[in-house]
Write an enzyme that holds these catalytic residues in place. Structure first.
Site, PDB file in Angstrom:
ATOM      1  N   HIS A  31       0.846  -1.186   0.000  1.00 52.89           N
ATOM      2  CA  HIS A  31       0.000   0.000   0.000  1.00 52.89           C
ATOM      3  C   HIS A  31       0.887   1.243   0.000  1.00 52.89           C
ATOM      4  O   HIS A  31       1.256   1.753   1.068  1.00 52.89           O
ATOM      5  CB  HIS A  31      -0.901   0.014   1.237  1.00 52.89           C
ATOM      6  CG  HIS A  31      -1.820  -1.160   1.340  1.00 52.89           C
ATOM      7  ND1 HIS A  31      -1.368  -2.425   1.681  1.00 52.89           N
ATOM      8  CD2 HIS A  31      -3.166  -1.266   1.155  1.00 52.89           C
ATOM      9  CE1 HIS A  31      -2.400  -3.255   1.710  1.00 52.89           C
ATOM     10  NE2 HIS A  31      -3.501  -2.575   1.395  1.00 52.89           N
ATOM     11  N   HIS A 265      -4.050   2.815  -3.504  1.00 54.58           N
ATOM     12  CA  HIS A 265      -4.337   2.404  -2.134  1.00 54.58           C
ATOM     13  C   HIS A 265      -3.677   1.081  -1.785  1.00 54.58           C
ATOM     14  O   HIS A 265      -2.951   0.989  -0.793  1.00 54.58           O
ATOM     15  CB  HIS A 265      -5.851   2.296  -1.914  1.00 54.58           C
ATOM     16  CG  HIS A 265      -6.238   2.003  -0.498  1.00 54.58           C
ATOM     17  ND1 HIS A 265      -6.055   0.778   0.099  1.00 54.58           N
ATOM     18  CD2 HIS A 265      -6.792   2.792   0.453  1.00 54.58           C
ATOM     19  CE1 HIS A 265      -6.477   0.820   1.347  1.00 54.58           C
ATOM     20  NE2 HIS A 265      -6.932   2.039   1.584  1.00 54.58           N
ATOM     21  N   GLU A 412     -17.781  -3.759  24.606  1.00 60.00           N
ATOM     22  CA  GLU A 412     -16.932  -4.950  24.697  1.00 60.00           C
ATOM     23  C   GLU A 412     -15.744  -4.893  23.750  1.00 60.00           C
ATOM     24  O   GLU A 412     -14.628  -5.275  24.122  1.00 60.00           O
ATOM     25  CB  GLU A 412     -17.761  -6.217  24.422  1.00 60.00           C
ATOM     26  CG  GLU A 412     -18.784  -6.546  25.479  1.00 60.00           C
ATOM     27  CD  GLU A 412     -20.143  -5.902  25.179  1.00 60.00           C
ATOM     28  OE1 GLU A 412     -21.097  -6.223  25.922  1.00 60.00           O
ATOM     29  OE2 GLU A 412     -20.243  -5.106  24.220  1.00 60.00           O
ATOM     30  N   HIS A 474     -28.600 -15.009  25.334  1.00 58.53           N
ATOM     31  CA  HIS A 474     -27.494 -14.817  26.273  1.00 58.53           C
ATOM     32  C   HIS A 474     -26.771 -16.121  26.608  1.00 58.53           C
ATOM     33  O   HIS A 474     -25.800 -16.104  27.375  1.00 58.53           O
ATOM     34  CB  HIS A 474     -28.017 -14.194  27.575  1.00 58.53           C
ATOM     35  CG  HIS A 474     -28.290 -12.724  27.460  1.00 58.53           C
ATOM     36  ND1 HIS A 474     -29.063 -12.187  26.457  1.00 58.53           N
ATOM     37  CD2 HIS A 474     -27.882 -11.680  28.224  1.00 58.53           C
ATOM     38  CE1 HIS A 474     -29.132 -10.879  26.609  1.00 58.53           C
ATOM     39  NE2 HIS A 474     -28.420 -10.538  27.660  1.00 58.53           N
TER      40      HIS A 474
END
Length: 674
Positions: A31, A265, A412, A474
């Site tokens: 890149h 890129h 999280e 859950h």
């Protein structure tokens, strides 16, 4: 024409650009666009502001540089080479090759000066937040008036892709809340992604978003050295807010045919365009050549940085004489000291009664906090459920960094990445806690911790469908198998208080990789170890699997392997099976990874897979994936290949077949049928 002093910055910038171009061309992969676009402001940062000593890359008070846009790795490798780190040209020439120290995306430790592993976009932002937080925490603990040993900053370079990823939102929000004024991020706003202009997908005002997070935001022309210097200085003058410098740049800056195009890129410029770029930049040199005047120019900056380093060493020596207690605390943090015999210490603190292993873990956890000064962390808004709050210590808040408890909020993924940043920082043993099901939200960060061999501890509670009424949204099913599939991650699922204590001891002493401890919400029985063939202790635990109960009367006809809460059910099933004439050994296997490291002779003796004289079965209230590798192709694996349900845990255990009587009945039927 002779080179003038005024020419040197431009020559140095062109050296950064062309080393990056040359390495990508030689590798035929990489890149080049970002290194060329970011070269100007990075030259200003590295030459005039970034504090480091290439002769001591681990200097505790160095500034940290995080290339969150890890695809632009040649920018970092070129800077390290030019500023005197042990990165010879041959390493740049071997970019992206087998055995190279210059991989396609930076990997922590691949070269001196590479602080973090980046490439998965957004992770570096979270890491930088963790490192900046680590610096605040350490400074609060060891600095004294006149002895400010920890005063460095953290800098990050971020791309459009970093800013699109959700983790950047989570991490930046927490950084603003915590007032991390020692953090400066450059947003390389080149407005080009792999698929073309960012206008097709990303039109938000990133600066205003960060202002809403409580950041100090500036906007500059990223190719203007004066503007870059002024912005860096203004950021340093903002002690209570992290800073974002939105640097408008041109991808592949200086390339006549590829500048401002997506073609620069993620692919080489190509031989013809590389030569055209040389001509456009006025760079007549062959590939990988750095003019002597550029080397002398940059060496002058490095010499000044080394003088600052020596001043710091003198101050550190004065601190050791004037404040020996602080010096000892600094050493404890930098070594992440854990007391000798901590396994026995924690085993002594372990509950022996029945109870949820999360509750057992909570009691052991408090003893860990007492024994290990560098132990810090928190939960994702679940601290009361996960039992991971250090008692007697405040929450870390903006301007108040003395505490041990970090409130991550419902973030999280950021918790995982910030935990990695704390580990990369090198002065803390970080932990993060949530329900096991939500490990999915932080899995990319867990993977990078494993890849980078970071000592991070995950305390995952509510570890199976037996958590009960919260229901299948859950209740983890596939998470244990998925985490066990990750190289270099140890997954420990303890069955009772003593195993939980030694799970924590293992995590605290395991230096080269993360550990996930999976704990129950529901109660587990106290295991009676009086009849175990060997006294239980650290050595037994570190085998990963061991005989908890041997078959009565000699050799077993059945070996029953279990983990966590299912060990208690296996013990009850064994009692019933033996009453019916089936001598049964119960093996507790808290850590499959440790078990697989044992000699083959031990594994064959403990779990005789493939032995026609002995049947092997495994019970775990989770996906059975992976267990046949341990128990053999002919083994019976009693697990779950469905989602759970909302009901009290004892009802679930009965309906799903994980009670002692249900297990015994199924095993007897299987034994008769085979």
């Amino acid at each position: 024409m002779a080179t003038t002093t005024a020419d040197l910055p431009r020559l140095a910038v062109n050296a950064i650009k062309m080393l990056s171009v040359d390495a990508v061309e030689k590798a035929r992969s990489g890149h080049p666009g970002l290194p060329m676009g970011a070269a100007d402001y990075c030259y200003v940062l590295w030459s005039r502001y970034l504090r480091f000593n290439p002769a001591d890359p681990a200097w505790p008070d160095r500034d940290r540089f995080v290339l969150s846009a890890g695809h632009g790795s040649m920018l970092l490798y070129s800077l390290l080479h030019l500023f005197g780190f042990d990165v010879p040209l041959d390493e740049l020439k071997s970019f992206r090759q087998w055995g190279s120290r210059t991989p396609g995306h930076p990997e922590a430790g691949c070269l001196p000066g590479v602080e973090v592993t980046t490439g998965p976009l957004g992770q570096g932002i979270g890491n930088a937040v963790g490192m900046a937080l680590g610096a605040r925490l350490l400074a609060e603990r060891v600095n004294a008036p006149g002895h400010e040993l920890i005063s460095h900053r953290v800098y990050a370079v971020c791309s459009d892709g970093d800013m699109m990823e959700g983790i950047s939102h989570e991490s930046a929000s927490l950084a603003g809340h915590l007032g991390l004024g020692n953090l400066t991020a450059f947003y390389d706003d080149n407005r080009i992604s792999i698929d073309g202009s960012t206008e097709i997908t990303f039109t938000e005002d990133v600066g205003r978003r960060f202002e809403a997070y409580g950041w100090h935001v500036q906007r500059i022309d990223g190719h203007d050295h004066g503007a870059a210097a002024a912005a860096i200085e203004a950021a340093a003058a903002e002690p209570a807010r992290p800073s974002l410098i939105v640097a408008r740049t041109h991808i592949a800056h200086g390339s006549p045919g590829k500048q401002d195009t997506s073609g620069a890129h993620g692919a080489p410029l190509g031989p013809e365009e590389a030569e055209a770029t040389r001509r456009a930049l006025g760079w007549p040199h062959p590939p990988f050549h750095v003019p002597d005047e550029v080397r002398r120019h940059l060496a002058g900056f490095v010499a000044a940085k080394k003088r600052d380093y020596e001043s710091w060493r003198a101050m550190a020596a004065r601190l050791r004489e004037a404040e020996p207690a602080r010096a000892r605390l600094l050493d404890q943090h930098l070594s992440r000291a854990v007391p000798d015999g901590i396994a026995q210490e924690l085993l002594s603190a372990a509950p022996r009664d029945s109870g949820a292993t999360r509750a057992h873990g909570g009691k052991v956890f408090q003893r860990v906090a007492e024994l290990v000064p560098s132990f810090v962390g928190g939960a994702a808004d679940l601290v009361e459920s996960t039992k991971t709050h250090v008692k007697g210590s405040p929450y870390v808040q903006a301007g108040r960094y003395a505490g041990r408890n970090i409130a991550f909020g419902v973030r999280e993924h950021a918790m995982g990445s910030i935990g990695n940043g704390l580990a990369y920082y090198g002065a803390f043993i970080p932990y993060g806690s949530t329900f096991l099901i939500f490990s999915d939200y932080m899995r990319p960060a867990i993977r990078l911790a494993a890849l980078s061999e970071l000592q991070v501890i995950y305390a995952f509670t509510h570890d199976s469908v037996l958590l009960g009424e919260d229901g299948p949204t859950h209740q983890p099913v596939e998470q244990l198998a998925s985490l066990r599939a990750m190289p270099n991650l140890h997954v420990v699922r303890p069955a009772d208080g003593p195993e939980t204590a030694l799970a924590w001891a293992h995590a605290l002493t395991r230096r080269r990789g993360p550990t996930a401890i999976a704990l129950t919400r529901q109660d587990t029985p106290a295991l009676d170890r009086a009849a175990s063939p060997e006294p239980f202790g650290p050595e037994i635990f570190l085998r990963g699997g061991y005989t908890l109960l041997e078959a009565s009367g000699g050799a077993p006809k059945l070996v029953l392997v279990a983990t966590g809460s299912e060990v208690g059910s296996a013990v009850e099933a064994r009692r019933l099976l033996e009453q019916q004439g089936t001598p049964t050994r119960v093996v507790s296997m808290p850590c499959v990874e440790l078990y697989k490291e044992q000699p083959a002779s031990y594994r064959r003796a403990l779990v005789p897979a493939g032995d026609a004289r002995v049947r092997v079965a495994v019970v775990e209230a989770a996906s059975p994936l992976g267990w046949h590798e341990v128990a053999g192709d002919d083994a019976l694996v009693i697990g779950l290949e469905r989602f759970g349900a909302s009901a009290p845990w004892k009802v679930l255990a009965d309906h799903l077949g994980f009670t002692g009587p249900r297990l015994a009945a199924r095993l007897q039927e299987w034994m008769r049928a085979s």
